[in-house]
Design an enzyme around this catalytic site. Structure first.
Site, mmCIF file in Angstrom:
data_model
loop_
_atom_site.group_PDB
_atom_site.id
_atom_site.type_symbol
_atom_site.label_atom_id
_atom_site.label_comp_id
_atom_site.label_asym_id
_atom_site.label_seq_id
_atom_site.Cartn_x
_atom_site.Cartn_y
_atom_site.Cartn_z
ATOM 1 N N ASP A 130 -0.237 5.110 0.909
ATOM 2 C CA ASP A 130 -0.561 6.107 1.932
ATOM 3 C C ASP A 130 -0.496 5.520 3.339
ATOM 4 O O ASP A 130 -1.192 4.556 3.653
ATOM 5 C CB ASP A 130 -1.950 6.683 1.684
ATOM 6 C CG ASP A 130 -2.024 7.477 0.394
ATOM 7 O OD1 ASP A 130 -1.244 8.424 0.241
ATOM 8 O OD2 ASP A 130 -2.855 7.133 -0.475
ATOM 9 N N ASP B 13 0.880 -1.157 0.000
ATOM 10 C CA ASP B 13 0.000 0.000 0.000
ATOM 11 C C ASP B 13 0.927 1.219 0.000
ATOM 12 O O ASP B 13 2.130 1.091 0.277
ATOM 13 C CB ASP B 13 -0.881 -0.035 1.259
ATOM 14 C CG ASP B 13 -1.674 1.233 1.448
ATOM 15 O OD1 ASP B 13 -2.433 1.590 0.539
ATOM 16 O OD2 ASP B 13 -1.499 1.883 2.497
#
Length: 286
Positions: free
Chosen positions: A16, A14
Protein backbone atom coordinates in the site's frame (compact mmCIF):
# COMPACT_ATOMS: atom_id res chain seq x y z
CA UNK A 1 27.10 2.04 -3.69
CA UNK A 2 29.14 2.88 -0.60
CA UNK A 3 32.40 0.94 -0.48
CA UNK A 4 31.64 -0.88 2.77
CA UNK A 5 28.17 -2.05 1.75
CA UNK A 6 27.58 -5.40 0.00
CA UNK A 7 25.54 -5.68 -3.20
CA UNK A 8 21.80 -6.14 -2.70
CA UNK A 9 20.63 -9.75 -3.08
CA UNK A 10 17.01 -9.42 -1.92
CA UNK A 11 14.33 -6.75 -2.31
CA UNK A 12 11.37 -6.67 0.06
CA UNK A 13 8.36 -4.56 -0.89
CA UNK A 14 5.56 -3.04 1.11
CA UNK A 15 2.35 -2.85 -0.96
CA UNK A 16 0.00 0.00 0.00
CA UNK A 17 1.39 3.35 -1.09
CA UNK A 18 4.61 1.74 -2.33
CA UNK A 19 3.48 -0.38 -5.27
CA UNK A 20 -0.09 0.89 -5.66
CA UNK A 21 -2.07 4.09 -4.99
CA UNK A 22 -4.19 2.46 -2.26
CA UNK A 23 -3.20 5.05 0.36
CA UNK A 24 -5.31 7.59 -1.53
CA UNK A 25 -8.17 5.08 -1.51
CA UNK A 26 -7.74 4.52 2.23
CA UNK A 27 -7.85 8.27 2.81
CA UNK A 28 -11.02 8.52 0.72
CA UNK A 29 -12.63 5.73 2.77
CA UNK A 30 -11.60 7.30 6.06
CA UNK A 31 -12.97 10.66 4.97
CA UNK A 32 -16.32 9.10 4.00
CA UNK A 33 -16.62 7.53 7.45
CA UNK A 34 -15.50 10.69 9.22
CA UNK A 35 -17.97 12.82 7.23
CA UNK A 36 -20.80 10.48 8.26
CA UNK A 37 -19.94 11.41 11.86
CA UNK A 38 -19.63 15.15 11.05
CA UNK A 39 -15.87 15.06 11.49
CA UNK A 40 -13.27 16.95 9.42
CA UNK A 41 -11.14 15.26 6.71
CA UNK A 42 -8.23 13.12 7.82
CA UNK A 43 -4.96 15.12 7.75
CA UNK A 44 -1.57 13.63 6.87
CA UNK A 45 -0.04 14.89 10.12
CA UNK A 46 -2.24 12.33 11.89
CA UNK A 47 -2.12 9.67 9.20
CA UNK A 48 1.68 9.77 9.46
CA UNK A 49 1.38 8.27 12.95
CA UNK A 50 -1.31 5.73 11.96
CA UNK A 51 -0.02 4.13 8.74
CA UNK A 52 1.01 0.46 8.97
CA UNK A 53 0.63 0.32 12.74
CA UNK A 54 -2.35 -2.03 13.03
CA UNK A 55 -4.65 -1.61 16.03
CA UNK A 56 -2.52 1.05 17.79
CA UNK A 57 -2.57 3.13 14.61
CA UNK A 58 -6.34 2.88 14.22
CA UNK A 59 -6.72 3.90 17.85
CA UNK A 60 -4.69 7.03 17.15
CA UNK A 61 -7.13 7.89 14.36
CA UNK A 62 -10.11 7.42 16.67
CA UNK A 63 -8.50 9.45 19.45
CA UNK A 64 -7.78 12.32 17.06
CA UNK A 65 -11.31 12.29 15.66
CA UNK A 66 -12.81 11.89 19.15
CA UNK A 67 -15.06 9.15 17.83
CA UNK A 68 -16.84 6.93 20.40
CA UNK A 69 -16.07 3.80 18.38
CA UNK A 70 -13.97 0.75 19.11
CA UNK A 71 -11.28 -0.29 16.67
CA UNK A 72 -13.45 -3.24 15.66
CA UNK A 73 -16.44 -0.95 14.98
CA UNK A 74 -14.29 1.30 12.82
CA UNK A 75 -12.96 -1.68 10.87
CA UNK A 76 -16.52 -2.88 10.29
CA UNK A 77 -17.38 0.49 8.75
CA UNK A 78 -14.33 0.22 6.50
CA UNK A 79 -15.57 -3.08 5.09
CA UNK A 80 -18.48 -1.33 3.41
CA UNK A 81 -16.00 0.41 1.11
CA UNK A 82 -13.51 -2.35 0.32
CA UNK A 83 -14.83 -2.61 -3.24
CA UNK A 84 -13.10 0.70 -3.97
CA UNK A 85 -9.73 -1.07 -3.88
CA UNK A 86 -10.52 -2.82 -7.16
CA UNK A 87 -9.61 0.50 -8.79
CA UNK A 88 -6.04 0.41 -7.44
CA UNK A 89 -3.31 1.39 -9.90
CA UNK A 90 0.45 0.92 -9.90
CA UNK A 91 2.49 3.96 -8.93
CA UNK A 92 5.02 5.64 -11.27
CA UNK A 93 8.10 3.54 -12.03
CA UNK A 94 6.76 0.37 -10.38
CA UNK A 95 6.12 -1.74 -13.49
CA UNK A 96 9.59 -1.18 -14.96
CA UNK A 97 11.29 -1.67 -11.59
CA UNK A 98 9.52 -4.97 -10.95
CA UNK A 99 10.16 -6.26 -14.47
CA UNK A 100 13.85 -5.39 -14.21
CA UNK A 101 14.30 -6.94 -10.78
CA UNK A 102 12.29 -10.07 -11.60
CA UNK A 103 13.64 -10.85 -15.07
CA UNK A 104 16.65 -8.77 -16.06
CA UNK A 105 19.21 -8.91 -13.23
CA UNK A 106 22.61 -10.38 -14.04
CA UNK A 107 22.47 -12.46 -10.88
CA UNK A 108 19.51 -13.95 -9.02
CA UNK A 109 17.67 -11.43 -6.90
CA UNK A 110 15.12 -12.59 -4.33
CA UNK A 111 11.82 -10.69 -4.29
CA UNK A 112 9.40 -10.68 -1.36
CA UNK A 113 6.27 -8.88 -0.18
CA UNK A 114 5.84 -7.68 3.41
CA UNK A 115 2.56 -5.86 4.00
CA UNK A 116 0.72 -5.11 7.23
CA UNK A 117 -2.59 -5.62 5.41
CA UNK A 118 -4.20 -9.06 5.05
CA UNK A 119 -3.79 -11.53 2.20
CA UNK A 120 -7.39 -11.19 1.00
CA UNK A 121 -7.07 -7.41 0.75
CA UNK A 122 -3.86 -7.82 -1.22
CA UNK A 123 -5.72 -10.01 -3.71
CA UNK A 124 -8.55 -7.49 -3.94
CA UNK A 125 -6.13 -4.62 -4.58
CA UNK A 126 -3.75 -6.30 -7.01
CA UNK A 127 -5.40 -9.25 -8.81
CA UNK A 128 -6.04 -7.00 -11.82
CA UNK A 129 -2.40 -5.85 -12.01
CA UNK A 130 -0.32 -8.34 -14.05
CA UNK A 131 3.08 -6.80 -13.25
CA UNK A 132 2.65 -7.46 -9.52
CA UNK A 133 1.31 -10.97 -10.01
CA UNK A 134 4.25 -11.84 -12.27
CA UNK A 135 6.98 -10.38 -10.06
CA UNK A 136 5.65 -12.02 -6.89
CA UNK A 137 4.34 -15.27 -8.32
CA UNK A 138 6.02 -17.38 -5.63
CA UNK A 139 3.67 -17.13 -2.65
CA UNK A 140 6.29 -18.57 -0.31
CA UNK A 141 7.64 -15.04 -0.19
CA UNK A 142 4.37 -13.31 0.67
CA UNK A 143 4.17 -12.08 4.27
CA UNK A 144 0.98 -10.30 5.36
CA UNK A 145 -0.33 -8.92 8.61
CA UNK A 146 -2.66 -11.89 9.06
CA UNK A 147 0.07 -14.44 8.39
CA UNK A 148 0.00 -17.31 10.93
CA UNK A 149 3.52 -16.32 12.01
CA UNK A 150 2.52 -12.70 12.62
CA UNK A 151 0.41 -11.01 15.28
CA UNK A 152 -0.94 -7.50 15.83
CA UNK A 153 1.62 -6.91 18.58
CA UNK A 154 4.37 -7.36 16.03
CA UNK A 155 3.20 -4.86 13.43
CA UNK A 156 5.47 -2.11 12.12
CA UNK A 157 7.49 -0.28 13.48
CA UNK A 158 8.60 -3.59 14.98
CA UNK A 159 10.91 -5.46 12.56
CA UNK A 160 9.15 -8.85 12.71
CA UNK A 161 7.50 -8.75 9.28
CA UNK A 162 10.79 -8.06 7.49
CA UNK A 163 12.70 -10.60 9.55
CA UNK A 164 10.07 -13.20 8.66
CA UNK A 165 10.41 -12.33 4.97
CA UNK A 166 14.18 -12.80 5.22
CA UNK A 167 13.72 -16.07 7.10
CA UNK A 168 11.61 -17.46 4.25
CA UNK A 169 14.07 -16.25 1.63
CA UNK A 170 16.89 -18.04 3.43
CA UNK A 171 14.88 -21.22 3.93
CA UNK A 172 14.42 -21.37 0.15
CA UNK A 173 18.10 -20.54 -0.42
CA UNK A 174 19.22 -23.40 1.83
CA UNK A 175 16.86 -25.84 0.13
CA UNK A 176 18.33 -24.85 -3.24
CA UNK A 177 21.88 -25.20 -1.92
CA UNK A 178 22.53 -21.49 -2.21
CA UNK A 179 24.12 -18.92 0.07
CA UNK A 180 21.94 -17.29 2.70
CA UNK A 181 21.14 -13.60 2.45
CA UNK A 182 22.33 -11.25 5.18
CA UNK A 183 20.05 -8.47 6.47
CA UNK A 184 22.45 -5.85 5.08
CA UNK A 185 22.00 -7.44 1.65
CA UNK A 186 18.25 -6.69 1.80
CA UNK A 187 16.69 -3.55 0.38
CA UNK A 188 13.24 -2.64 1.69
CA UNK A 189 10.88 -0.42 -0.32
CA UNK A 190 8.48 1.49 1.92
CA UNK A 191 6.19 4.50 1.93
CA UNK A 192 5.30 4.70 5.63
CA UNK A 193 7.36 6.04 8.51
CA UNK A 194 6.62 2.93 10.57
CA UNK A 195 7.82 0.77 7.69
CA UNK A 196 11.12 2.62 7.43
CA UNK A 197 11.69 2.23 11.16
CA UNK A 198 10.80 -1.47 11.02
CA UNK A 199 13.31 -2.06 8.22
CA UNK A 200 16.04 -0.19 10.07
CA UNK A 201 15.36 -2.22 13.21
CA UNK A 202 15.69 -5.36 11.09
CA UNK A 203 19.18 -4.22 10.07
CA UNK A 204 18.18 -3.71 6.44
CA UNK A 205 18.64 -0.87 3.98
CA UNK A 206 15.64 1.21 2.93
CA UNK A 207 14.20 3.16 0.02
CA UNK A 208 11.53 5.50 1.39
CA UNK A 209 9.00 6.71 -1.21
CA UNK A 210 6.44 8.72 0.79
CA UNK A 211 3.14 10.05 -0.49
CA UNK A 212 3.50 13.73 -1.32
CA UNK A 213 1.20 14.54 1.60
CA UNK A 214 3.43 12.62 3.98
CA UNK A 215 6.57 14.20 2.54
CA UNK A 216 5.13 17.64 3.19
CA UNK A 217 4.35 17.04 6.86
CA UNK A 218 7.76 15.39 7.37
CA UNK A 219 9.70 18.29 5.89
CA UNK A 220 12.67 18.98 8.12
CA UNK A 221 12.44 15.56 9.76
CA UNK A 222 13.65 13.44 6.85
CA UNK A 223 16.86 12.35 8.60
CA UNK A 224 14.85 11.38 11.68
CA UNK A 225 12.67 9.12 9.53
CA UNK A 226 15.49 7.67 7.42
CA UNK A 227 17.50 6.75 10.51
CA UNK A 228 14.47 4.98 12.03
CA UNK A 229 14.37 7.21 15.09
CA UNK A 230 10.79 8.37 14.89
CA UNK A 231 9.35 6.24 17.67
CA UNK A 232 12.49 4.90 19.32
CA UNK A 233 11.81 6.89 22.48
CA UNK A 234 8.17 5.76 22.68
CA UNK A 235 6.83 9.19 21.83
CA UNK A 236 4.58 9.99 18.87
CA UNK A 237 6.21 12.62 16.63
CA UNK A 238 4.08 15.66 15.90
CA UNK A 239 4.48 15.89 12.18
CA UNK A 240 3.52 19.03 10.34
CA UNK A 241 4.49 21.29 13.23
CA UNK A 242 7.32 23.79 13.11
CA UNK A 243 10.61 22.37 14.33
CA UNK A 244 13.58 24.12 15.85
CA UNK A 245 16.45 25.66 13.95
CA UNK A 246 18.76 23.01 15.40
CA UNK A 247 17.19 20.32 13.19
CA UNK A 248 19.65 19.00 10.62
CA UNK A 249 18.55 19.60 7.05
CA UNK A 250 19.56 16.94 4.53
CA UNK A 251 21.08 18.18 1.28
CA UNK A 252 19.87 16.38 -1.86
CA UNK A 253 22.33 14.25 -3.81
CA UNK A 254 23.03 15.15 -7.45
CA UNK A 255 20.12 13.00 -8.59
CA UNK A 256 17.71 14.58 -6.09
CA UNK A 257 17.67 11.77 -3.51
CA UNK A 258 17.93 12.47 0.18
CA UNK A 259 20.36 10.02 1.76
CA UNK A 260 20.73 9.32 5.48
CA UNK A 261 24.01 10.13 7.22
CA UNK A 262 24.97 6.46 7.45
CA UNK A 263 24.09 5.78 3.81
CA UNK A 264 21.65 2.97 4.66
CA UNK A 265 18.43 4.75 3.68
CA UNK A 266 17.28 7.11 0.98
CA UNK A 267 14.16 9.14 0.24
CA UNK A 268 12.82 9.31 -3.31
CA UNK A 269 9.86 11.11 -4.86
CA UNK A 270 9.01 8.03 -6.96
CA UNK A 271 10.45 4.72 -8.16
CA UNK A 272 11.09 6.08 -11.64
CA UNK A 273 14.69 6.01 -12.80
CA UNK A 274 15.83 3.76 -9.98
CA UNK A 275 19.66 3.77 -9.56
CA UNK A 276 20.39 0.04 -9.66
CA UNK A 277 24.15 0.52 -9.74
CA UNK A 278 24.01 2.34 -6.39
CA UNK A 279 23.01 -0.96 -4.81
CA UNK A 280 25.29 -3.24 -6.80
CA UNK A 281 22.37 -4.53 -8.89
CA UNK A 282 23.37 -5.18 -12.50
CA UNK A 283 20.64 -5.09 -15.14
CA UNK A 284 21.28 -6.93 -18.40
CA UNK A 285 21.77 -4.55 -21.29
CA UNK A 286 22.61 -1.56 -19.13
Amino acid sequence: MLQHLPPIRACIFDVDGTLINSEDIYTDIYNKILASHNKPPYPWRIKATQQSRGTPGTQRLLDWAELPLTVQEWQQKEKAYTHLFTASKVLPGVEKLLEDLATRTAHQLHLSLASSAGASKFALKTSHIPSIAKAFADKRFHVFGDDPEMSDAKKKPEPDIFLLALKRINEAARQAGGKEVDAMECLVFEDSIAGVEAARRAGMRVVWVPHRGLAEVCEGREEEVLMGRTEADGKVPRYGEKIGAEAKKLEPAEDGRLISEDGLAEMRASLEGFPYETYGIRIAGQ
